[in-house]
Structures are given as C-alpha cells and as structure tokens.
Design a protein around this motif. Sequence first.
Motif, PDB file in Angstrom:
ATOM      1  N   ASP A  10       0.830  -1.217   0.000  1.00 29.77           N
ATOM      2  CA  ASP A  10       0.000   0.000   0.000  1.00 29.77           C
ATOM      3  C   ASP A  10       0.862   1.264   0.000  1.00 29.77           C
ATOM      4  OD1 ASP A  10       0.804  -0.711   2.589  1.00 29.77           O
ATOM      5  OD2 ASP A  10      -0.775   0.475   3.511  1.00 29.77           O
ATOM      6  N   VAL A  12       3.277   3.687  -1.756  1.00 31.48           N
ATOM      7  CA  VAL A  12       3.710   4.016  -3.133  1.00 31.48           C
ATOM      8  C   VAL A  12       5.231   3.933  -3.236  1.00 31.48           C
ATOM      9  CG1 VAL A  12       3.714   5.770  -4.939  1.00 31.48           C
ATOM     10  CG2 VAL A  12       1.763   5.597  -3.420  1.00 31.48           C
ATOM     11  N   ILE A  14       7.432   2.268  -1.442  1.00 31.55           N
ATOM     12  CA  ILE A  14       7.959   0.891  -1.390  1.00 31.55           C
ATOM     13  C   ILE A  14       7.718   0.198  -2.737  1.00 31.55           C
ATOM     14  CG2 ILE A  14       7.643  -1.419  -0.363  1.00 31.55           C
ATOM     15  CD1 ILE A  14       9.112   0.315   1.579  1.00 31.55           C
ATOM     16  N   MET A  17      10.256   1.405  -5.186  1.00 31.84           N
ATOM     17  CA  MET A  17      11.596   0.879  -4.929  1.00 31.84           C
ATOM     18  C   MET A  17      11.694  -0.603  -5.332  1.00 31.84           C
ATOM     19  SD  MET A  17      13.617   3.202  -3.695  1.00 31.84           S
ATOM     20  CE  MET A  17      12.886   4.294  -4.859  1.00 31.84           C
ATOM     21  N   PRO A 106      13.590  -2.697   6.243  1.00 28.33           N
ATOM     22  CA  PRO A 106      13.848  -2.346   4.848  1.00 28.33           C
ATOM     23  C   PRO A 106      14.681  -3.419   4.142  1.00 28.33           C
ATOM     24  CG  PRO A 106      15.269  -1.067   6.308  1.00 28.33           C
ATOM     25  CD  PRO A 106      14.375  -1.874   7.186  1.00 28.33           C
ATOM     26  N   PHE A 107      14.375  -3.614   2.852  1.00 32.52           N
ATOM     27  CA  PHE A 107      15.101  -4.638   2.107  1.00 32.52           C
ATOM     28  C   PHE A 107      16.342  -4.061   1.441  1.00 32.52           C
ATOM     29  CE2 PHE A 107      12.251  -2.850  -1.105  1.00 32.52           C
ATOM     30  CZ  PHE A 107      13.081  -2.720  -2.207  1.00 32.52           C
ATOM     31  N   PRO A 109      18.428  -4.208  -1.949  1.00 26.08           N
ATOM     32  CA  PRO A 109      18.079  -4.616  -3.315  1.00 26.08           C
ATOM     33  C   PRO A 109      18.830  -5.854  -3.800  1.00 26.08           C
ATOM     34  CG  PRO A 109      19.060  -2.402  -3.270  1.00 26.08           C
ATOM     35  CD  PRO A 109      18.828  -2.806  -1.865  1.00 26.08           C
TER      36      PRO A 109
ATOM     37  N   GLU B  10      -1.526   7.083   0.625  1.00 24.05           N
ATOM     38  CA  GLU B  10      -0.507   6.044   0.552  1.00 24.05           C
ATOM     39  C   GLU B  10      -0.645   5.027   1.677  1.00 24.05           C
ATOM     40  OE1 GLU B  10       4.286   5.809   0.930  1.00 24.05           O
ATOM     41  OE2 GLU B  10       3.421   7.350  -0.333  1.00 24.05           O
ATOM     42  N   SER B  11      -0.853   5.512   2.862  1.00 28.88           N
ATOM     43  CA  SER B  11      -0.762   4.630   4.017  1.00 28.88           C
ATOM     44  C   SER B  11      -2.094   4.221   4.597  1.00 28.88           C
ATOM     45  CB  SER B  11       0.009   5.354   5.105  1.00 28.88           C
ATOM     46  OG  SER B  11      -0.710   6.508   5.478  1.00 28.88           O
ATOM     47  N   VAL B  54       9.588  11.688   1.172  1.00 31.64           N
ATOM     48  CA  VAL B  54       9.977  10.417   0.558  1.00 31.64           C
ATOM     49  C   VAL B  54       9.614  10.409  -0.929  1.00 31.64           C
ATOM     50  CG1 VAL B  54       9.500   7.923   0.505  1.00 31.64           C
ATOM     51  CG2 VAL B  54       9.903   9.061   2.681  1.00 31.64           C
ATOM     52  N   ASN B  55       8.408  10.898  -1.245  1.00 30.17           N
ATOM     53  CA  ASN B  55       8.006  10.935  -2.656  1.00 30.17           C
ATOM     54  C   ASN B  55       8.967  11.794  -3.479  1.00 30.17           C
ATOM     55  OD1 ASN B  55       5.867   9.252  -2.197  1.00 30.17           O
ATOM     56  ND2 ASN B  55       4.376  10.897  -1.958  1.00 30.17           N
ATOM     57  N   VAL B  58      12.217   9.929  -3.927  1.00 32.21           N
ATOM     58  CA  VAL B  58      12.100   8.851  -4.917  1.00 32.21           C
ATOM     59  C   VAL B  58      12.208   9.427  -6.336  1.00 32.21           C
ATOM     60  CG1 VAL B  58      10.521   7.122  -5.899  1.00 32.21           C
ATOM     61  CG2 VAL B  58      10.816   7.262  -3.433  1.00 32.21           C
ATOM     62  N   PHE B  61      15.780  10.236  -6.865  1.00 33.57           N
ATOM     63  CA  PHE B  61      16.501   8.969  -7.012  1.00 33.57           C
ATOM     64  C   PHE B  61      16.373   8.443  -8.440  1.00 33.57           C
ATOM     65  CE2 PHE B  61      16.187   4.390  -7.247  1.00 33.57           C
ATOM     66  CZ  PHE B  61      17.357   3.978  -6.671  1.00 33.57           C
ATOM     67  N   LYS B  62      15.137   8.439  -8.945  1.00 32.30           N
ATOM     68  CA  LYS B  62      14.895   7.900 -10.291  1.00 32.30           C
ATOM     69  C   LYS B  62      15.638   8.711 -11.348  1.00 32.30           C
ATOM     70  CE  LYS B  62      10.515   5.507 -10.016  1.00 32.30           C
ATOM     71  NZ  LYS B  62       9.098   5.587 -10.351  1.00 32.30           N
ATOM     72  N   SER B  65      19.324   7.979 -11.172  1.00 34.05           N
ATOM     73  CA  SER B  65      19.547   6.643 -11.704  1.00 34.05           C
ATOM     74  C   SER B  65      19.518   6.652 -13.234  1.00 34.05           C
ATOM     75  CB  SER B  65      18.455   5.729 -11.156  1.00 34.05           C
ATOM     76  OG  SER B  65      18.545   4.481 -11.745  1.00 34.05           O
ATOM     77  N   GLU B 109      22.118   1.857  -4.720  1.00 37.87           N
ATOM     78  CA  GLU B 109      21.574   0.641  -4.077  1.00 37.87           C
ATOM     79  C   GLU B 109      21.330   0.883  -2.598  1.00 37.87           C
ATOM     80  OE1 GLU B 109      23.232  -3.208  -4.225  1.00 37.87           O
ATOM     81  OE2 GLU B 109      22.959  -3.392  -6.370  1.00 37.87           O
ATOM     82  N   ILE B 112      18.205   2.869  -1.959  1.00 36.35           N
ATOM     83  CA  ILE B 112      16.943   2.112  -2.036  1.00 36.35           C
ATOM     84  C   ILE B 112      16.566   1.607  -0.640  1.00 36.35           C
ATOM     85  CG2 ILE B 112      15.876  -0.034  -2.883  1.00 36.35           C
ATOM     86  CD1 ILE B 112      17.302   0.388  -5.511  1.00 36.35           C
ATOM     87  N   THR B 113      17.545   1.144   0.101  1.00 33.48           N
ATOM     88  CA  THR B 113      17.269   0.662   1.465  1.00 33.48           C
ATOM     89  C   THR B 113      16.861   1.829   2.366  1.00 33.48           C
ATOM     90  OG1 THR B 113      18.943  -1.035   1.114  1.00 33.48           O
ATOM     91  CG2 THR B 113      18.228  -0.698   3.374  1.00 33.48           C
ATOM     92  N   LEU B 115      15.584   4.723   1.592  1.00 31.21           N
ATOM     93  CA  LEU B 115      14.319   5.385   1.231  1.00 31.21           C
ATOM     94  C   LEU B 115      13.080   4.678   1.782  1.00 31.21           C
ATOM     95  CD1 LEU B 115      14.980   6.534  -2.429  1.00 31.21           C
ATOM     96  CD2 LEU B 115      14.351   7.982  -0.506  1.00 31.21           C
ATOM     97  N   GLN B 116      13.272   3.485   2.312  1.00 25.40           N
ATOM     98  CA  GLN B 116      12.116   2.762   2.861  1.00 25.40           C
ATOM     99  C   GLN B 116      11.746   3.249   4.258  1.00 25.40           C
ATOM    100  OE1 GLN B 116      12.668  -1.611   2.132  1.00 25.40           O
ATOM    101  NE2 GLN B 116      14.335  -0.838   0.878  1.00 25.40           N
ATOM    102  N   ASP B 119       8.000   4.315   4.955  1.00 25.30           N
ATOM    103  CA  ASP B 119       6.995   3.290   5.234  1.00 25.30           C
ATOM    104  C   ASP B 119       7.026   2.899   6.715  1.00 25.30           C
ATOM    105  OD1 ASP B 119       5.058   1.264   4.431  1.00 25.30           O
ATOM    106  OD2 ASP B 119       6.655  -0.172   4.807  1.00 25.30           O
ATOM    107  N   LEU B 120       8.225   2.789   7.267  1.00 24.78           N
ATOM    108  CA  LEU B 120       8.358   2.411   8.683  1.00 24.78           C
ATOM    109  C   LEU B 120       7.782   3.513   9.573  1.00 24.78           C
ATOM    110  CD1 LEU B 120      12.010   0.935   8.823  1.00 24.78           C
ATOM    111  CD2 LEU B 120       9.906  -0.161   8.124  1.00 24.78           C
TER     112      LEU B 120
END
Lengths: 121, 192
Positions: A10, A12, A14, A17, A106-107, A109, B10-11, B54-55, B58, B61-62, B65, B109, B112-113, B115-116, B119-120
């Motif tokens: 849910d 966006v 995540i 990514m 967090p994962f 990659p 989003e959440s 965060v948005n 991202v 980041f894109k 990249s 790389e 990417i970790t 930027l999560q 969500d947390l």
Amino acid sequence: MAKTILAVDDSVSIRQMVAFTLKSAGYEVIEAVDGQDALDKARQRTFNLVLTDINMPRMDGLKLLESLRKISQYQAVPILMLTTESTDEMKAKGRSAGATGWLVKPFNPGSLVEVIKKVIK
Amino acid sequence: MTDDQDIHPESGFCVSDNSLNELSDCILSDESDEFFLEIKKDLNQIERLVSDAVNNLVINFKFISQLTKSHHEMVMAIETLAVPNQNEPILELLRRQMLIADKIEHELEGAITSLQFGDLVTQLLAHTSNQLDMFVRVLQRIDSHGKNSPAEEKSVMDVTQKISEAMRTAQSRTKRKTVVQQAMHNGEIELF
C-alpha cells in the motif's frame, strides 16, 4: 521472455523501490495497492512470483496468501512476504498459510534479487 | 469517510476526530478535546511531511539513476570509438569513468534501502495514533464507571482534576509550535 512478478504494497514509495530493483534485474513487474487489488490481478493472469506486504487496507497479505493458495494455478507459485513484521508468531502464521519466504523491511536490493532468483521458476 | 477524517492515500493512516468528540460528556472534555486533537493533528502533519519528502526523494533517485544509466551508455560508446585507435590516455580516462559509475550505482543501491524509512515511520505513526485512541477510551471508561455513588464520583473527580491540571501544564509548556509546514515545498525567503 521476462518472468513476471506481482508486487503488492500500500506504500507508493515501497512499490516504486521494489519495481525499480526488480525491473533493473530484468523482471517484468506489475504493482498492486493492496491484497484485494492483487487478488483481482492474479485471477486475470498467472504471475511467476508474488511479493507482498502484510499490513494493508481492504485485504492484508496473509489473507491474500491464503486466497492465492486456494487457486490451483498459484499452489506452486513462490509467494514472498516483504514486511516490517518480524516476530516468530507472524512468521509461523505465514509459513502455515503457505508463504515461500519472509523478508523484513527495509530490504537490500541485492539480497532481494538474490532471493527471488533462488525461488522463481 | 466523514468530513472530519483525513486519510493519507498512501498509508491509509487515519486521523479521526470522532473518538475525541465522544469525550464531550466527560469531566475532562474541555482540556482533553483540545489536547488530544492537537496531538492527532501533529501526528497527521508528521505523516504528510514524511510522505511528501519520501516521494520527492524517490523522484530525485529515479532521475539520478536515469542519468547514471545514460552516462554509462555514453562511456561505452566512447570506448568503442577509442579502442580501434588504442588511444591509451582516453581508454584510461574511460576506465576511471566506469569506476565512478560503478560507485554511484553502489550508492544508489544503498539509497533504495534508506528510502524505505518513510513506510516504517508511517506505520509507527499509525500505531501511536491507535494507542492515543485507546488512551482516550480508557479515560472515558474511568469517567463513566465512577458515577455509581457520590463517594466514587468524588474519587473520579479528584483523579480527573489532576489529569486536567497535568494537561493544562503540558499545553502551557508546549504552546509555541515551531513547525507549521504541511508539505515539503521550498521555504519562503523574505528580505528586510
């Protein structure tokens, strides 16, 4: 032909990514915003792998997992849980519901791609 | 969804004023309504700011990249042109460029970790918000259970008065809210 992965979350950011990581590794990625959306998409086509969050509105990841395992085409498809949940109790629930693996956010990659390469058919 | 709810797309993180309105019959209502509503608004504001940041990250980041990918392709193209002439200085420069490109990819790389975190944070805020709702309900229960006898009512009044005082103190000490931003736009500049 590229293997197709259904990425369910849910969040966006995540989803973006996950999609970025997996597309860079050569996979086709379809996104779903929650369990219900994922189930609808999974009924329309069979994915090579499902990567799902747990805590989501409408339908959570465990319910999605149970629902997918009831569909004959998804009985052998790897389903990975990607979640903030890390308790043994939750992992046991996932395992008994038929999850192939459990990744805690967090994962990283590189590790995500490695795990997917291992389990995808 | 009612008008007094604010759900982040989003959440699904939801700040509802309903649980606070239910306090209206409580002895604590005057202080608690304002106090808890303020905390909920703050939590909602934090969630919006984090999601917004965060948005934006991202998107950055894109873009980086994509630039790295273009840069990589350009280096490969130059290398193809330089190889037949065996121009060693150019080939050496290209090798260095490839090393830099590899390092940027490695850093991306890591991003990417990182930027999560959004969500947390969002999930933690939703958890805190639920705990606050639970606390409000406990206060309501204390209030309603203590009206069986005059003695019980007096005892509850004593407790609630102390809680009200504590809330007033907390509010008076935290009156000035230093962050009013609701989104991660550039800050205003004012020249005097």
